[in-house]
Design a protein around this motif. Structure first.
Motif, PDB file in Angstrom:
ATOM      1  N   ARG A  31       0.813  -1.212   0.000  1.00  0.00           N
ATOM      2  CA  ARG A  31       0.000   0.000   0.000  1.00  0.00           C
ATOM      3  C   ARG A  31       0.853   1.270   0.000  1.00  0.00           C
ATOM      4  NH1 ARG A  31      -0.764   3.237   3.778  1.00  0.00           N
ATOM      5  NH2 ARG A  31      -0.230   1.816   5.425  1.00  0.00           N
ATOM      6  N   ILE A  32       0.408   2.234  -0.799  1.00  0.00           N
ATOM      7  CA  ILE A  32       1.005   3.563  -0.839  1.00  0.00           C
ATOM      8  C   ILE A  32      -0.142   4.547  -0.606  1.00  0.00           C
ATOM      9  CG2 ILE A  32       2.183   5.253  -2.282  1.00  0.00           C
ATOM     10  CD1 ILE A  32       3.241   2.642  -3.810  1.00  0.00           C
ATOM     11  N   LYS A  33       0.005   5.404   0.384  1.00  0.00           N
ATOM     12  CA  LYS A  33      -1.088   6.293   0.765  1.00  0.00           C
ATOM     13  C   LYS A  33      -0.735   7.744   0.451  1.00  0.00           C
ATOM     14  CE  LYS A  33      -4.309   6.855   4.591  1.00  0.00           C
ATOM     15  NZ  LYS A  33      -4.644   6.359   5.946  1.00  0.00           N
ATOM     16  N   ILE A  34      -1.709   8.453  -0.135  1.00  0.00           N
ATOM     17  CA  ILE A  34      -1.580   9.864  -0.454  1.00  0.00           C
ATOM     18  C   ILE A  34      -2.548  10.624   0.457  1.00  0.00           C
ATOM     19  CG2 ILE A  34      -1.703  11.604  -2.273  1.00  0.00           C
ATOM     20  CD1 ILE A  34       0.239   9.151  -2.812  1.00  0.00           C
ATOM     21  N   TRP A  35      -2.044  11.588   1.206  1.00  0.00           N
ATOM     22  CA  TRP A  35      -2.850  12.382   2.130  1.00  0.00           C
ATOM     23  C   TRP A  35      -3.095  13.752   1.504  1.00  0.00           C
ATOM     24  CZ3 TRP A  35      -3.844  10.406   7.172  1.00  0.00           C
ATOM     25  CH2 TRP A  35      -3.174   9.220   7.474  1.00  0.00           C
ATOM     26  N   THR A  36      -4.374  14.156   1.399  1.00  0.00           N
ATOM     27  CA  THR A  36      -4.726  15.483   0.891  1.00  0.00           C
ATOM     28  C   THR A  36      -5.696  16.146   1.858  1.00  0.00           C
ATOM     29  OG1 THR A  36      -6.739  15.039  -0.387  1.00  0.00           O
ATOM     30  CG2 THR A  36      -4.645  14.482  -1.450  1.00  0.00           C
ATOM     31  N   ARG A  37      -5.861  17.456   1.703  1.00  0.00           N
ATOM     32  CA  ARG A  37      -6.834  18.153   2.544  1.00  0.00           C
ATOM     33  C   ARG A  37      -8.258  17.711   2.227  1.00  0.00           C
ATOM     34  NH1 ARG A  37      -6.959  23.768   1.814  1.00  0.00           N
ATOM     35  NH2 ARG A  37      -5.271  23.826   0.334  1.00  0.00           N
ATOM     36  N   ASP A  38      -8.478  17.119   1.057  1.00  0.00           N
ATOM     37  CA  ASP A  38      -9.809  16.656   0.669  1.00  0.00           C
ATOM     38  C   ASP A  38     -10.043  15.185   1.016  1.00  0.00           C
ATOM     39  OD1 ASP A  38     -10.455  19.161  -0.335  1.00  0.00           O
ATOM     40  OD2 ASP A  38      -9.644  18.682  -2.320  1.00  0.00           O
ATOM     41  N   GLY A  39      -9.086  14.536   1.688  1.00  0.00           N
ATOM     42  CA  GLY A  39      -9.207  13.122   2.051  1.00  0.00           C
ATOM     43  C   GLY A  39      -7.977  12.359   1.597  1.00  0.00           C
ATOM     44  N   ASP A  40      -7.901  11.102   1.970  1.00  0.00           N
ATOM     45  CA  ASP A  40      -6.754  10.297   1.584  1.00  0.00           C
ATOM     46  C   ASP A  40      -7.211   9.173   0.660  1.00  0.00           C
ATOM     47  OD1 ASP A  40      -7.763   9.630   4.391  1.00  0.00           O
ATOM     48  OD2 ASP A  40      -6.834   7.753   3.773  1.00  0.00           O
ATOM     49  N   PHE A  41      -6.254   8.634  -0.096  1.00  0.00           N
ATOM     50  CA  PHE A  41      -6.518   7.506  -0.979  1.00  0.00           C
ATOM     51  C   PHE A  41      -5.233   6.707  -1.130  1.00  0.00           C
ATOM     52  CE2 PHE A  41      -5.369  11.100  -3.609  1.00  0.00           C
ATOM     53  CZ  PHE A  41      -4.488  10.575  -4.539  1.00  0.00           C
ATOM     54  N   CYS A  42      -5.364   5.499  -1.660  1.00  0.00           N
ATOM     55  CA  CYS A  42      -4.227   4.585  -1.713  1.00  0.00           C
ATOM     56  C   CYS A  42      -4.036   3.970  -3.089  1.00  0.00           C
ATOM     57  CB  CYS A  42      -4.410   3.463  -0.691  1.00  0.00           C
ATOM     58  SG  CYS A  42      -4.358   4.054   1.011  1.00  0.00           S
ATOM     59  N   PHE A  43      -2.822   3.523  -3.323  1.00  0.00           N
ATOM     60  CA  PHE A  43      -2.471   2.748  -4.498  1.00  0.00           C
ATOM     61  C   PHE A  43      -1.906   1.416  -4.044  1.00  0.00           C
ATOM     62  CE2 PHE A  43      -2.393   6.990  -6.272  1.00  0.00           C
ATOM     63  CZ  PHE A  43      -2.945   6.802  -7.527  1.00  0.00           C
ATOM     64  N   GLN A  44      -2.021   0.422  -4.894  1.00  0.00           N
ATOM     65  CA  GLN A  44      -1.461  -0.905  -4.666  1.00  0.00           C
ATOM     66  C   GLN A  44      -0.456  -1.151  -5.785  1.00  0.00           C
ATOM     67  OE1 GLN A  44      -2.578  -2.961  -2.152  1.00  0.00           O
ATOM     68  NE2 GLN A  44      -1.185  -4.604  -2.637  1.00  0.00           N
ATOM     69  N   ALA A  45       0.771  -1.504  -5.440  1.00  0.00           N
ATOM     70  CA  ALA A  45       1.799  -1.818  -6.426  1.00  0.00           C
ATOM     71  C   ALA A  45       1.801  -3.320  -6.677  1.00  0.00           C
ATOM     72  CB  ALA A  45       3.169  -1.376  -5.908  1.00  0.00           C
ATOM     73  N   ASN A  46       1.866  -3.699  -7.951  1.00  0.00           N
ATOM     74  CA  ASN A  46       1.944  -5.124  -8.271  1.00  0.00           C
ATOM     75  C   ASN A  46       3.219  -5.475  -9.023  1.00  0.00           C
ATOM     76  OD1 ASN A  46       1.460  -4.337 -10.910  1.00  0.00           O
ATOM     77  ND2 ASN A  46      -0.682  -4.939 -10.898  1.00  0.00           N
ATOM     78  N   ALA A  47       4.236  -4.605  -8.910  1.00  0.00           N
ATOM     79  CA  ALA A  47       5.540  -4.845  -9.519  1.00  0.00           C
ATOM     80  C   ALA A  47       6.589  -4.060  -8.741  1.00  0.00           C
ATOM     81  CB  ALA A  47       5.529  -4.414 -10.983  1.00  0.00           C
ATOM     82  N   LYS A  48       7.857  -4.395  -8.969  1.00  0.00           N
ATOM     83  CA  LYS A  48       8.934  -3.697  -8.256  1.00  0.00           C
ATOM     84  C   LYS A  48       9.100  -2.259  -8.706  1.00  0.00           C
ATOM     85  CE  LYS A  48      12.001  -6.930  -6.331  1.00  0.00           C
ATOM     86  NZ  LYS A  48      13.336  -6.815  -5.856  1.00  0.00           N
ATOM     87  N   THR A  49       8.746  -1.975  -9.950  1.00  0.00           N
ATOM     88  CA  THR A  49       8.751  -0.604 -10.441  1.00  0.00           C
ATOM     89  C   THR A  49       7.403  -0.331 -11.096  1.00  0.00           C
ATOM     90  OG1 THR A  49       9.725  -1.199 -12.573  1.00  0.00           O
ATOM     91  CG2 THR A  49      11.255  -0.578 -10.810  1.00  0.00           C
TER      92      THR A  49
END
Length: 121
Positions: A38-56
């Motif tokens: 999981r990679i999480k992005i925090w913003t003043r409008d809320g947070d959301f996440c990405f899922q990585a399925n590879a090393k790059t």
């Protein structure tokens, strides 16, 4: 020919107010949880996440009001803009604040827009 356009970008923009432009298909918008990818992005409008399925992986976007980035285990690099200024921030689990990095207003700077996110290893 593949244009690397982000799947369902228009729907995501309308529903979540996240403008995803293009990517390589290895960094996908996901539910926030406790996944090690999981990679999480925090913003003043809320947070959301990405899922990585590879090393790059990468995804380009336009997400304003970002104040922090967090990675559970994968090192990431993010390009951010504040007005005419561009900044690249690297975040690792072993880095500052154990995978959490304040940016823009979160580090007493100007309002910041996230324009590209990359998984780097």
């Amino acid at each position: 020919m593949e244009d690397f356009g982000y799947p369902n970008a228009e729907r995501i923009l309308q529903e979540k107010k996240i403008k995803l432009i293009r990517g390589d298909g290895h960094l996908l918008l996901a539910e926030c949880g406790n996944s090690s990818q999981r990679i999480k992005i925090w913003t003043r409008d809320g947070d959301f996440c990405f899922q990585a399925n590879a090393k790059t992986a990468f995804v380009t976007m336009e997400v304003p009001k970002v104040f922090a980035l967090e990675t559970a285990s994968r090192p990431i690099s993010a390009d951010l803009t504040a007005g005419a200024q561009k900044e690249t921030v690297n975040v690792t689990k072993e880095g500052r604040q154990d995978g959490y990095q304040s940016v823009g207003e979160g580090s007493k700077g100007a309002e910041t827009t996230l324009v590209e996110l990359r998984v780097t290893g």
